[in-house]
Enzyme design. Structure first.
Site, mmCIF file in Angstrom:
data_model
loop_
_atom_site.group_PDB
_atom_site.id
_atom_site.type_symbol
_atom_site.label_atom_id
_atom_site.label_comp_id
_atom_site.label_asym_id
_atom_site.label_seq_id
_atom_site.Cartn_x
_atom_site.Cartn_y
_atom_site.Cartn_z
ATOM 1 N N LYS A 22 0.842 -1.202 0.000
ATOM 2 C CA LYS A 22 0.000 0.000 0.000
ATOM 3 C C LYS A 22 0.875 1.250 0.000
ATOM 4 O O LYS A 22 0.686 2.148 -0.822
ATOM 5 C CB LYS A 22 -0.907 0.007 1.246
ATOM 6 C CG LYS A 22 -1.572 1.355 1.500
ATOM 7 C CD LYS A 22 -2.459 1.332 2.727
ATOM 8 C CE LYS A 22 -1.766 1.637 4.030
ATOM 9 N NZ LYS A 22 -1.481 3.063 4.290
ATOM 10 N N ASN A 23 1.823 1.301 0.935
ATOM 11 C CA ASN A 23 2.593 2.534 1.076
ATOM 12 C C ASN A 23 3.501 2.798 -0.120
ATOM 13 O O ASN A 23 3.786 3.961 -0.423
ATOM 14 C CB ASN A 23 3.408 2.516 2.371
ATOM 15 C CG ASN A 23 2.512 2.725 3.588
ATOM 16 O OD1 ASN A 23 1.331 3.041 3.452
ATOM 17 N ND2 ASN A 23 3.073 2.537 4.769
ATOM 18 N N CYS A 118 -4.079 13.109 12.832
ATOM 19 C CA CYS A 118 -4.842 11.876 12.661
ATOM 20 C C CYS A 118 -4.792 11.131 13.984
ATOM 21 O O CYS A 118 -4.197 11.606 14.951
ATOM 22 C CB CYS A 118 -4.292 11.043 11.520
ATOM 23 S SG CYS A 118 -2.693 10.342 11.854
ATOM 24 N N ARG A 123 1.490 14.719 12.987
ATOM 25 C CA ARG A 123 1.975 14.527 11.626
ATOM 26 C C ARG A 123 2.081 15.817 10.801
ATOM 27 O O ARG A 123 1.356 16.007 9.818
ATOM 28 C CB ARG A 123 1.109 13.478 10.917
ATOM 29 C CG ARG A 123 0.986 12.208 11.736
ATOM 30 C CD ARG A 123 0.250 11.117 11.041
ATOM 31 N NE ARG A 123 1.087 10.399 10.081
ATOM 32 C CZ ARG A 123 0.689 9.301 9.458
ATOM 33 N NH1 ARG A 123 -0.499 8.824 9.657
ATOM 34 N NH2 ARG A 123 1.486 8.693 8.612
ATOM 35 N N PRO A 124 3.009 16.691 11.176
ATOM 36 C CA PRO A 124 3.200 17.929 10.411
ATOM 37 C C PRO A 124 3.874 17.675 9.056
ATOM 38 O O PRO A 124 4.249 16.546 8.747
ATOM 39 C CB PRO A 124 4.130 18.743 11.315
ATOM 40 C CG PRO A 124 4.864 17.743 12.138
ATOM 41 C CD PRO A 124 3.952 16.548 12.289
ATOM 42 N N MET A 125 4.056 18.747 8.263
ATOM 43 C CA MET A 125 4.688 18.603 6.939
ATOM 44 C C MET A 125 5.924 19.477 6.790
ATOM 45 O O MET A 125 6.349 19.791 5.679
ATOM 46 C CB MET A 125 3.679 18.950 5.848
ATOM 47 C CG MET A 125 2.730 17.819 5.535
ATOM 48 S SD MET A 125 1.829 18.111 4.028
ATOM 49 C CE MET A 125 3.090 18.073 2.781
ATOM 50 N N ASP A 126 6.467 19.908 7.944
ATOM 51 C CA ASP A 126 7.596 20.848 7.877
ATOM 52 C C ASP A 126 8.815 20.294 7.139
ATOM 53 O O ASP A 126 9.533 21.027 6.460
ATOM 54 C CB ASP A 126 7.983 21.292 9.303
ATOM 55 C CG ASP A 126 8.281 20.108 10.214
ATOM 56 O OD1 ASP A 126 7.552 19.092 10.132
ATOM 57 O OD2 ASP A 126 9.237 20.182 10.994
ATOM 58 N N ASP A 308 4.493 0.466 12.063
ATOM 59 C CA ASP A 308 3.254 -0.096 11.519
ATOM 60 C C ASP A 308 3.029 -1.556 11.931
ATOM 61 O O ASP A 308 2.007 -2.148 11.582
ATOM 62 C CB ASP A 308 3.247 0.010 9.985
ATOM 63 C CG ASP A 308 3.006 1.446 9.526
ATOM 64 O OD1 ASP A 308 2.692 2.299 10.367
ATOM 65 O OD2 ASP A 308 3.136 1.706 8.310
ATOM 66 N N ILE A 330 8.051 6.685 16.882
ATOM 67 C CA ILE A 330 7.738 7.402 15.634
ATOM 68 C C ILE A 330 6.507 8.287 15.797
ATOM 69 O O ILE A 330 6.498 9.441 15.384
ATOM 70 C CB ILE A 330 7.531 6.412 14.451
ATOM 71 C CG1 ILE A 330 8.689 5.422 14.360
ATOM 72 C CG2 ILE A 330 7.333 7.170 13.139
ATOM 73 C CD1 ILE A 330 10.017 5.988 13.921
ATOM 74 N N ARG A 400 -8.700 0.005 4.269
ATOM 75 C CA ARG A 400 -7.664 0.914 3.776
ATOM 76 C C ARG A 400 -6.362 0.161 3.513
ATOM 77 O O ARG A 400 -5.584 0.574 2.658
ATOM 78 C CB ARG A 400 -7.386 2.019 4.806
ATOM 79 C CG ARG A 400 -8.530 2.974 5.008
ATOM 80 C CD ARG A 400 -8.086 4.129 5.868
ATOM 81 N NE ARG A 400 -6.781 4.594 5.404
ATOM 82 C CZ ARG A 400 -5.865 5.160 6.170
ATOM 83 N NH1 ARG A 400 -6.077 5.349 7.445
ATOM 84 N NH2 ARG A 400 -4.724 5.561 5.662
HETATM 85 C C1 UD1 Z 1 4.780 6.661 6.343
HETATM 86 C C2 UD1 Z 1 3.805 5.534 6.154
HETATM 87 C C3 UD1 Z 1 3.205 5.125 7.511
HETATM 88 C C4 UD1 Z 1 4.324 4.813 8.496
HETATM 89 C C5 UD1 Z 1 5.321 5.949 8.579
HETATM 90 C C6 UD1 Z 1 6.528 5.647 9.430
HETATM 91 C C7 UD1 Z 1 2.923 5.954 3.953
HETATM 92 C C8 UD1 Z 1 1.758 6.312 3.118
HETATM 93 N N1 UD1 Z 1 2.747 5.956 5.269
HETATM 94 O O1 UD1 Z 1 4.049 7.773 6.829
HETATM 95 O O2 UD1 Z 1 2.389 3.985 7.304
HETATM 96 O O3 UD1 Z 1 3.759 4.616 9.772
HETATM 97 O O4 UD1 Z 1 5.805 6.255 7.239
HETATM 98 O O5 UD1 Z 1 7.157 4.508 9.003
HETATM 99 O O6 UD1 Z 1 3.976 5.609 3.449
HETATM 100 N N2 UD1 Z 1 7.272 14.269 10.669
HETATM 101 C C9 UD1 Z 1 7.524 15.585 10.965
HETATM 102 N N3 UD1 Z 1 7.525 16.489 9.937
HETATM 103 C C10 UD1 Z 1 7.304 16.117 8.645
HETATM 104 C C11 UD1 Z 1 7.068 14.767 8.356
HETATM 105 C C12 UD1 Z 1 7.059 13.854 9.400
HETATM 106 O O7 UD1 Z 1 7.717 15.946 12.120
HETATM 107 O O8 UD1 Z 1 7.337 16.999 7.765
HETATM 108 C C13 UD1 Z 1 7.240 13.265 11.769
HETATM 109 C C14 UD1 Z 1 5.864 12.607 11.899
HETATM 110 O O9 UD1 Z 1 4.966 13.398 12.651
HETATM 111 C C15 UD1 Z 1 6.209 11.314 12.584
HETATM 112 C C16 UD1 Z 1 7.585 10.968 11.989
HETATM 113 O O10 UD1 Z 1 8.099 12.201 11.463
HETATM 114 O O11 UD1 Z 1 6.332 11.493 13.956
HETATM 115 C C17 UD1 Z 1 7.548 9.916 10.904
HETATM 116 O O12 UD1 Z 1 6.727 10.342 9.860
HETATM 117 P P1 UD1 Z 1 6.989 9.942 8.339
HETATM 118 O O13 UD1 Z 1 8.164 9.048 8.229
HETATM 119 O O14 UD1 Z 1 6.955 11.178 7.529
HETATM 120 O O15 UD1 Z 1 5.677 9.107 8.048
HETATM 121 P P2 UD1 Z 1 4.694 9.232 6.820
HETATM 122 O O16 UD1 Z 1 5.466 9.405 5.554
HETATM 123 O O17 UD1 Z 1 3.615 10.186 7.128
#
Ligand code: UD1
Length: 422
Positions: A22-23, A118, A123-126, A308, A330, A400
């Site tokens: 899926k991912n 969620c 889960r920010p996008m910074d 996961d 995580i 999902r």
């Molecule tokens: C992906 C997977 C999810 C898995 C996760 C960690 C997909 C669709 N989803 O999610 O199933 O649980 O990897 O293996 O592939 N973070 C920040 N800032 C950011 C981005 C992330 O602080 O800009 C933090 C997140 O809040 C979290 C950590 O980094 O605490 C890991 O997130 P990330 O590796 O980005 O996970 P996803 O890509 O969202």
């Protein structure tokens, strides 16, 4: 809303085919945006998240066809006519944000809703925006949407992620394939899904090295072409079903399974007394004699133990001999399954990011509710060995991430049934 009813029914035996990841698929699909030529994915999983991504890509003007009962996804983005990823789609699925990098690279602008929090964390996008800004993008937050533009095109740059985020690495990697010059992503995520994405992008003509290591180097190209790519095996579905015989007893072969996708998880299973053997077709998992032993787990980015699989591992630890400490590093809020497992008789104490599981002899079936995808499946796994009936509500989470779950588990002897909601 449908529910799933599981009755504890002793050892499981047989084979379970593992689907494409899926991912991986959720990042491979947005890669279509990078090219005017068709991108076809084979070994795609049949999941509601894939339908959501289809809907999102179609809303941007891409053509997406589901072939061979959903196992093949044929896409073409020759005619993108919208650059706005709407909140109504993004809020349903966080991975929608993976269209940001590709749109910016191909169109020079993109507007993508912020997903919001969620069930498992903020889960920010910074880190996504940090990397894209390094490539020269200007990004502003307005009305809950990220407005990104790169008027003069993206330019290769060197950057270091503060955390090896999977999604940020994917967004930056995709964007950098069309940036001018060289991009170096340090502290990049190393997950197999990143390697799969890089393989697909290379097949489309991208020049990428170092994927699977902490430093990825990309030489930008002017354009990408079409490709056909087979989605890598879903290591999380694989690990989930490996835990079924571990919990219920018996011996199950996971078709398409590979130890290298889950090495740290396999080490923990070994320490718990579960045997994992490579076969010609995949992996064979069996519970050795006696009770499973408690093992401690810390979730980490790949190659560490995957977050996961934490909920599912907790289900195994509920009936282990001894006390297991599970540390979640995580996501800050990923123990919502613990009180539900408690309703089934598990003895779990949660304190911050640590859950301490004192093994009990046996769980008892109960009606339970799940808040996220992996939590739901952990309750089904727990139900496989529980006394009596477990009813898992909110099944839409499972759809999902797990295709044909009832069929796959029934085929190895589990008593599992999906009951339509009223
Ligand atoms: C992906 C997977 C999810 C898995 C996760 C960690 C997909 C669709 N989803 O999610 O199933 O649980 O990897 O293996 O592939 N973070 C920040 N800032 C950011 C981005 C992330 O602080 O800009 C933090 C997140 O809040 C979290 C950590 O980094 O605490 C890991 O997130 P990330 O590796 O980005 O996970 P996803 O890509 O969202």
């Amino acid at each position: 809303m449908d529910s799933i009813v599981v009755k504890g029914n002793g050892p499981l035996n047989g084979q379970i085919p593992i689907a494409g990841a899926k991912n991986a698929c959720l990042t491979l699909m947005p890669a279509t945006i990078l090219s005017e030529e068709p991108l076809t994915l084979t070994n795609a999983p049949r999941l509601s998240d894939i339908k959501t991504m289809t809907q999102l890509l179609e809303s941007l003007g891409a053509e997406v066809s589901s072939l061979q009962d959903g196992k093949v996804i044929a896409m073409s983005s020759h005619n993108l006519d919208n650059h706005i990823a709407d909140y109504d789609i993004v809020r349903k699925m966080r991975a929608s944000n993976l269209v940001l990098g590709p749109m910016l690279a191909r169109l020079g602008h993109a507007v993508v809703s912020l997903p919001g929090g969620c069930a498992i964390g903020a889960r920010p996008m910074d880190l996504h925006t940090y990397g894209l800004e390094k490539l020269g993008a200007q990004i502003e937050l307005k009305d809950g949407y990220l407005h990104a533009k790169a008027p003069g095109g993206l330019k290769g740059a060197e950057m270091e992620l503060a955390f090896a985020s999977v999604g940020a690495t994917e967004n930056i990697l995709m964007a950098s394939t069309l940036a001018k010059g060289t991009t170096v992503i340090k502290n990049a995520a190393r997950e197999p899904e990143i390697v799969d994405l890089a393989d697909c992008l290379r097949a489309m003509g991208a020049q990428i090295e170092g994927d699977g290591t902490p430093t990825i180097v990309v030489q930008g190209v002017d354009r990408l072409g079409g490709a056909t790519h087979a989605v890598v095996t879903d290591r999380i579905e694989l690990g989930t079903y490996m835990l079924a015989p571990a919990i219920a007893g018996g011996e199950v072969e996971l078709l398409g399974g590979r130890i290298d996708l889950l090495a740290s998880f396999c080490e923990k299973l070994d320490a718990a007394g579960i045997s994992v053997e490579e076969t010609e077709k995949g992996l064979k998992v069996a519970r050795r004699n006696g009770r499973v032993k408690a093992v401690d787990v810390v979730t980490e980015p790949f190659p560490g133990f995957p977050t996961d699989l934490q909920a599912q591992m907790m289900a195994l630890m509920c009936t282990a001999e001894g006390t297991a400490v599970l540390e979640e590093k995580i996501f800050e809020n990923r123990f919502m399954h613990a009180p539900e497992l408690g309703r089934m008789g598990a003895n779990i104490e949660v304190s911050g990011g640590t859950a301490t599981v004192h093994g009990v002899e046996r769980l008892k079936g109960a009606p339970v509710m799940a808040t996220d995808l992996r939590a739901s499946v952990s309750l089904i796994l727990a139900g496989l060995a529980a006394e009596g009936e477990t009813v898992v509500n909110r099944v839409y989470h499972l759809d999902r991430g797990y295709e044909r779950l009832v069929e796959k588990l029934s085929n190895v002897g589990a008593i599992v049934e999906r009951v339509p909601g009223v």
